[in-house]
Scaffold this motif. Structure first.
Motif, PDB file in Angstrom:
ATOM      1  N   ARG A 114       0.609  -1.104  -0.037  1.00  0.00           N
ATOM      2  CA  ARG A 114       0.028   0.074   0.054  1.00  0.00           C
ATOM      3  C   ARG A 114       0.729   1.181  -0.110  1.00  0.00           C
ATOM      4  NH1 ARG A 114      -3.597  -1.253   4.966  1.00  0.00           N
ATOM      5  NH2 ARG A 114      -1.300  -1.908   5.630  1.00  0.00           N
ATOM      6  N   PRO A 133     -10.512   7.614  -6.828  1.00  0.00           N
ATOM      7  CA  PRO A 133     -11.507   6.675  -7.445  1.00  0.00           C
ATOM      8  C   PRO A 133     -12.479   7.319  -7.995  1.00  0.00           C
ATOM      9  CG  PRO A 133     -11.430   6.596  -5.027  1.00  0.00           C
ATOM     10  CD  PRO A 133     -10.491   7.213  -5.584  1.00  0.00           C
ATOM     11  N   LYS A 141      -2.735  -5.651  -6.872  1.00  0.00           N
ATOM     12  CA  LYS A 141      -4.324  -5.117  -7.201  1.00  0.00           C
ATOM     13  C   LYS A 141      -4.486  -3.805  -7.332  1.00  0.00           C
ATOM     14  CE  LYS A 141      -6.078  -9.543  -5.419  1.00  0.00           C
ATOM     15  NZ  LYS A 141      -7.032 -10.235  -4.258  1.00  0.00           N
ATOM     16  N   GLU A 163      -6.919  -2.300  -5.946  1.00  0.00           N
ATOM     17  CA  GLU A 163      -7.571  -1.797  -4.672  1.00  0.00           C
ATOM     18  C   GLU A 163      -6.622  -1.720  -3.919  1.00  0.00           C
ATOM     19  OE1 GLU A 163      -8.265  -4.454  -6.425  1.00  0.00           O
ATOM     20  OE2 GLU A 163     -10.495  -4.638  -6.911  1.00  0.00           O
ATOM     21  N   LYS A 216      -5.769   2.109  -2.065  1.00  0.00           N
ATOM     22  CA  LYS A 216      -5.932   2.214  -0.378  1.00  0.00           C
ATOM     23  C   LYS A 216      -4.629   3.060  -0.020  1.00  0.00           C
ATOM     24  CE  LYS A 216      -8.311  -1.801   0.895  1.00  0.00           C
ATOM     25  NZ  LYS A 216      -8.271  -3.301   1.567  1.00  0.00           N
TER      26      LYS A 216
END
Length: 429
Positions: free
Chosen positions: A136, A375, A391, A393, A397
């Motif tokens: 992240r 996003p 990913k 996602e 994050k």
């Protein structure tokens, strides 16, 4: 009605997935036909594509894109990151800080944020994983640091703004320096706070020897010379932005071939990516020009100014509404498309309120920078996640903590216009 129907059609076409360039062209042509008739509209459609693409200032765009792609495909970016890594990598979170510093340096070399994010993700994320960094932090840092290329000159966003509003590109480039540096400092601050609260996400790397650190500076000198030639030429007034773009592209080719290990395959990839990006941008510009004829025929900008003048809001309140709209659009539409699509309406309105065109260009570019990592579109997050093989996602994050810093910098730029106008005020263009 002649304004409302084409506007509604534009929104519908974009929502169903039609490319923005075609949506602008179709709705603009239909709207212009409703306002002035089909015969004059056909004349507009016959002349607009060539007249738009033949604009000499627009040659700046493919040249700076080519410069970015050539540098991204060579070893220049890797050398830049390695130097930053050796100097500050031993600090907790130092590899992420090195990515921010290297991205700042790459932003001064090229104006493509996606090229910066992709190149830095390929180089820095594997190193961060090697030393146990959380994905992240790694991917989020690379994605958000890549957006510096849309603010720090040479910048595609500032070039487009300058071309569309007839504002000095040289002044815009100077205005982008301090906001760009402030943004980089904000990213570094977010990293330091994040790793202080959660030390396990960024273990410290071994400290490099003094000899290794000094040796790492040598491979970067060609890039430093190129920055001086391109930006120094513009700021000194010795060359125009278009000439600087040509110098930058030629210099990037020489550096890539002579010192950057640029081979035939990498050169071909750089050309393909440049052609693809240029074709997309020019198609959007042509579509926006057709749509602009429709707006001019219906006097929509003038009517909007008159209507806003009747609102019980002070100028700063109207400005905040406009900025909020830009931030909202950034969630769903490509950033350059937003600039091209909205300026025919917002620029005359903001000028009527008495604001500085250079300052407004920095604010618009800053909102575009934020849109690159928010996003669901967040183009830089998709690019960085793909290059890092993780990913999407995880990338989103990772960028969330950085958005706090983005909002703080945006607020400072709005509250203190001097941050953007100080450097342009030193030089008359």
């Amino acid at each position: 009605m002649e304004v409302a129907l084409p506007m509604m059609a534009l929104v519908v076409l974009i929502c169903i997935g039609m490319p923005i360039a075609y949506a602008l062209g179709v709705t603009g042509a239909v709207g212009a036909a409703m306002a002035i008739g089909w015969i004059p509209t056909l004349g507009v459609l016959q002349t607009t594509p060539y007249r738009t693409a033949a604009n000499f200032l627009l040659s700046t765009i493919p040249l700076f894109i080519l410069m970015a792609e050539l540098l991204a495909r060579s070893s220049i970016v890797a050398n830049l990151y390695r130097m930053c890594f050796l100097w500050i990598g031993h600090v907790r979170g130092g590899l992420a800080l090195a990515a921010v510093v290297a991205s700042t340096g790459f932003a001064a070399l090229a104006g493509s944020s996606t090229a910066a994010a992709a190149a830095m993700a390929r180089i820095s994320v594997p190193e961060m994983r090697k030393y146990g960094y959380d994905d992240r932090l790694a991917v989020g840092t690379v994605a958000v640091a890549g957006t510096l290329s849309i603010m720090i000159p040479p910048s595609m966003g500032l070039i487009m703004y300058g071309v569309l509003t007839e504002t000095s590109i040289g002044s815009l480039f100077m205005a982008g320096v301090i906001p760009g540096v402030l943004t980089a400092i904000a990213y570094a601050t977010v990293i330091l706070v994040w790793v202080k609260r959660r030390p396990e996400i960024a273990p410290a790397a071994p400290k490099a020897s003094r000899q290794a650190r000094m040796a790492s500076i040598l491979p970067v000198w060609p890039a430093a010379i190129l920055v001086c030639l391109v930006l120094g030429g513009i700021y000194s007034g010795a060359i125009t932005a278009t000439e600087a773009a040509a110098v930058g592209a030629a210099g990037a080719l020489v550096i890539g071939l002579g010192w950057g290990g640029l081979g035939r395959k990498e050169f071909g990839v750089a050309l393909r990516h440049t052609l693809r990006s240029t074709a997309m941008i020019f198609a959007i510009i042509i579509g926006a020009m057709i749509f602009g004829y429709f707006l001019a025929a219906t006097r929509a900008p003038q009517n909007l100014i008159d209507w806003v003048g009747t609102l019980p809001l002070p100028p700063w309140g109207i400005l905040l509404v406009i900025i909020a709209i830009y931030l909202l659009l950034g969630f769903f539409i490509d950033q350059l498309a937003i600039i091209i699509l909205t300026l025919p309406l917002t620029f005359p309105l903001v000028m009527s309120l008495g604001y500085d065109p250079i300052w407004f260009g920095i604010i618009v570019t800053k909102t575009a920078e934020i849109g690159l990592v928010t996003p669901p579109l967040g183009m830089n997050v998709f690019v960085a996640s793909g290059a890092a093989n993780t990913k999407v996602e995880v990338g989103f994050k990772g960028v969330m903590p950085f958005l706090v810093g983005e909002v703080i910098v945006l607020a400072l730029l709005i509250a203190l216009p001097e941050l953007s106008l100080y450097l342009p005020g030193l030089v008359a263009y």
